[in-house]
Design a protein around this motif. Structure first.
Motif, PDB file in Angstrom:
ATOM      1  N   UNK A 107       0.836  -1.195   0.000  1.00  0.00           N
ATOM      2  CA  UNK A 107       0.000   0.000   0.000  1.00  0.00           C
ATOM      3  C   UNK A 107       0.876   1.252   0.000  1.00  0.00           C
ATOM      4  N   UNK A 108       0.239   2.356  -0.335  1.00  0.00           N
ATOM      5  CA  UNK A 108       0.912   3.657  -0.371  1.00  0.00           C
ATOM      6  C   UNK A 108      -0.060   4.699   0.158  1.00  0.00           C
ATOM      7  N   UNK A 109       0.422   5.577   1.041  1.00  0.00           N
ATOM      8  CA  UNK A 109      -0.403   6.646   1.590  1.00  0.00           C
ATOM      9  C   UNK A 109      -0.151   7.925   0.802  1.00  0.00           C
ATOM     10  N   UNK A 110      -1.229   8.456   0.242  1.00  0.00           N
ATOM     11  CA  UNK A 110      -1.137   9.641  -0.616  1.00  0.00           C
ATOM     12  C   UNK A 110      -1.875  10.806   0.017  1.00  0.00           C
ATOM     13  N   UNK A 111      -1.237  11.990   0.019  1.00  0.00           N
ATOM     14  CA  UNK A 111      -1.862  13.227   0.507  1.00  0.00           C
ATOM     15  C   UNK A 111      -2.119  14.135  -0.692  1.00  0.00           C
ATOM     16  N   UNK A 112      -3.364  14.248  -1.149  1.00  0.00           N
ATOM     17  CA  UNK A 112      -3.649  15.107  -2.305  1.00  0.00           C
ATOM     18  C   UNK A 112      -3.360  16.570  -1.979  1.00  0.00           C
ATOM     19  N   UNK A 113      -2.930  17.319  -2.997  1.00  0.00           N
ATOM     20  CA  UNK A 113      -2.649  18.737  -2.798  1.00  0.00           C
ATOM     21  C   UNK A 113      -3.770  19.622  -3.335  1.00  0.00           C
ATOM     22  N   UNK A 114      -4.903  19.014  -3.669  1.00  0.00           N
ATOM     23  CA  UNK A 114      -6.055  19.790  -4.130  1.00  0.00           C
ATOM     24  C   UNK A 114      -6.926  20.139  -2.916  1.00  0.00           C
ATOM     25  N   UNK A 115      -7.459  21.361  -2.902  1.00  0.00           N
ATOM     26  CA  UNK A 115      -8.320  21.758  -1.787  1.00  0.00           C
ATOM     27  C   UNK A 115      -9.234  22.883  -2.232  1.00  0.00           C
ATOM     28  N   UNK A 116     -10.492  22.792  -1.824  1.00  0.00           N
ATOM     29  CA  UNK A 116     -11.453  23.865  -2.017  1.00  0.00           C
ATOM     30  C   UNK A 116     -12.231  24.009  -0.710  1.00  0.00           C
ATOM     31  N   UNK A 117     -12.201  25.193  -0.058  1.00  0.00           N
ATOM     32  CA  UNK A 117     -12.840  25.323   1.248  1.00  0.00           C
ATOM     33  C   UNK A 117     -14.356  25.215   1.202  1.00  0.00           C
ATOM     34  N   UNK A 118     -14.937  25.216  -0.003  1.00  0.00           N
ATOM     35  CA  UNK A 118     -16.394  25.238  -0.113  1.00  0.00           C
ATOM     36  C   UNK A 118     -16.975  24.027  -0.836  1.00  0.00           C
ATOM     37  N   UNK A 119     -16.129  23.083  -1.265  1.00  0.00           N
ATOM     38  CA  UNK A 119     -16.611  21.968  -2.080  1.00  0.00           C
ATOM     39  C   UNK A 119     -15.872  20.684  -1.730  1.00  0.00           C
ATOM     40  N   UNK A 120     -16.608  19.584  -1.668  1.00  0.00           N
ATOM     41  CA  UNK A 120     -15.983  18.272  -1.494  1.00  0.00           C
ATOM     42  C   UNK A 120     -15.336  17.829  -2.803  1.00  0.00           C
ATOM     43  N   UNK A 121     -14.271  17.042  -2.712  1.00  0.00           N
ATOM     44  CA  UNK A 121     -13.546  16.559  -3.884  1.00  0.00           C
ATOM     45  C   UNK A 121     -13.532  15.028  -3.850  1.00  0.00           C
ATOM     46  N   UNK A 122     -13.952  14.428  -4.950  1.00  0.00           N
ATOM     47  CA  UNK A 122     -13.977  12.964  -5.049  1.00  0.00           C
ATOM     48  C   UNK A 122     -12.850  12.490  -5.968  1.00  0.00           C
ATOM     49  N   UNK A 123     -12.128  11.468  -5.514  1.00  0.00           N
ATOM     50  CA  UNK A 123     -10.994  10.912  -6.260  1.00  0.00           C
ATOM     51  C   UNK A 123     -11.320   9.492  -6.714  1.00  0.00           C
ATOM     52  N   UNK A 124     -10.867   9.142  -7.925  1.00  0.00           N
ATOM     53  CA  UNK A 124     -11.021   7.775  -8.444  1.00  0.00           C
ATOM     54  C   UNK A 124      -9.809   7.429  -9.309  1.00  0.00           C
ATOM     55  N   UNK A 125      -9.602   6.135  -9.536  1.00  0.00           N
ATOM     56  CA  UNK A 125      -8.448   5.670 -10.305  1.00  0.00           C
ATOM     57  C   UNK A 125      -8.807   5.617 -11.782  1.00  0.00           C
ATOM     58  N   UNK A 126      -7.977   6.233 -12.605  1.00  0.00           N
ATOM     59  CA  UNK A 126      -8.165   6.171 -14.052  1.00  0.00           C
ATOM     60  C   UNK A 126      -7.410   4.994 -14.658  1.00  0.00           C
TER      61      UNK A 126
END
Length: 222
Positions: A81-100
């Protein structure tokens, strides 16, 4: 491996046995799991655990998000496994991540399989401002500045009693009724947004309010 040739007349050749080498390829796998789903974009970022499996020793995973459609290509990852810290952030919106896509260095011809989605939510914040001197019976405005995903549920206090308030705008105003004379310090006690208890909110600020009696005019007729 056994083989036999049969012609059009039905004549059969002797059965022969020949060794055959079969290569079984394993598809590289990657799956997303949430570690921390709340983020303030700074000291408390969201984190995602990427589970990896396959025949390779090094993996490349491409992740897409819903905030801007950009791709994050993570290479050189190792099992399990690998622990990833995304650098995307929006204080007003949730962000969903998926594998391409996912691949490894095993040379497998099987396409990689990515699964799982993780949604990272912004931590709600509230800042209270205002205050001043007001006459008894007048309206006292206190301003709120909010981030997160509204509506927001807030609890504030005058130093003695708690009060509930629901804010629907990022710049909102609480109107108080200056019913009693005295000095009051208003502070926030808690804040939460539509994420519920999943993300504990942070709050700051205070308002110092002084309520004085209205001037009384007496007329005397001589």
């Amino acid at each position: 491996f056994l083989s036999q040739i049969i012609d059009n007349n039905g004549c059969k050749s002797p059965i022969s046995q020949s060794p055959v080498r079969i290569n079984v390829n394993t598809a590289p796998l990657a799956n997303l799991n949430p570690i921390t789903i709340c983020s303030d974009g700074g000291a408390n970022p969201g984190k995602i655990l990427i589970d990896l499996d396959g025949a390779g020793s090094s993996y490349t995973v491409t992740i897409v998000n819903t905030i801007n459609g950009s791709k994050d290509v993570l290479s050189g990852l190792s099992k399990p496994s690998y622990t990833w810290t995304p650098n995307h952030f929006n204080p007003d919106t949730a962000i969903t991540y998926s594998i391409q896509s996912v691949s490894d260095n095993s040379g497998s011809v099987c396409p990689g399989v990515g699964s799982g989605t993780v949604t990272i939510k912004p931590i709600p914040t509230a800042v209270l401002n205002g205050g001043g001197t007001y006459c008894q019976g007048s309206a006292v405005p206190l301003s709120l500045k909010l981030t997160g995903i509204g509506p927001w549920k807030l609890v504030y206090s005058d130093g003695t009693n708690p009060y509930n308030y629901t804010a629907t705008k990022r710049q909102d105003t609480v109107l108080l009724n200056a019913a009693q004379m005295g000095n009051f310090t208003y502070q926030l006690v808690s804040v939460s947004d539509q994420n519920g208890t999943g993300c504990a909110g942070t709050f700051s600020g205070q308002a110092l309010v002084q309520v004085i009696g209205a001037p009384v005019v007496k007329m005397q007729i001589e």
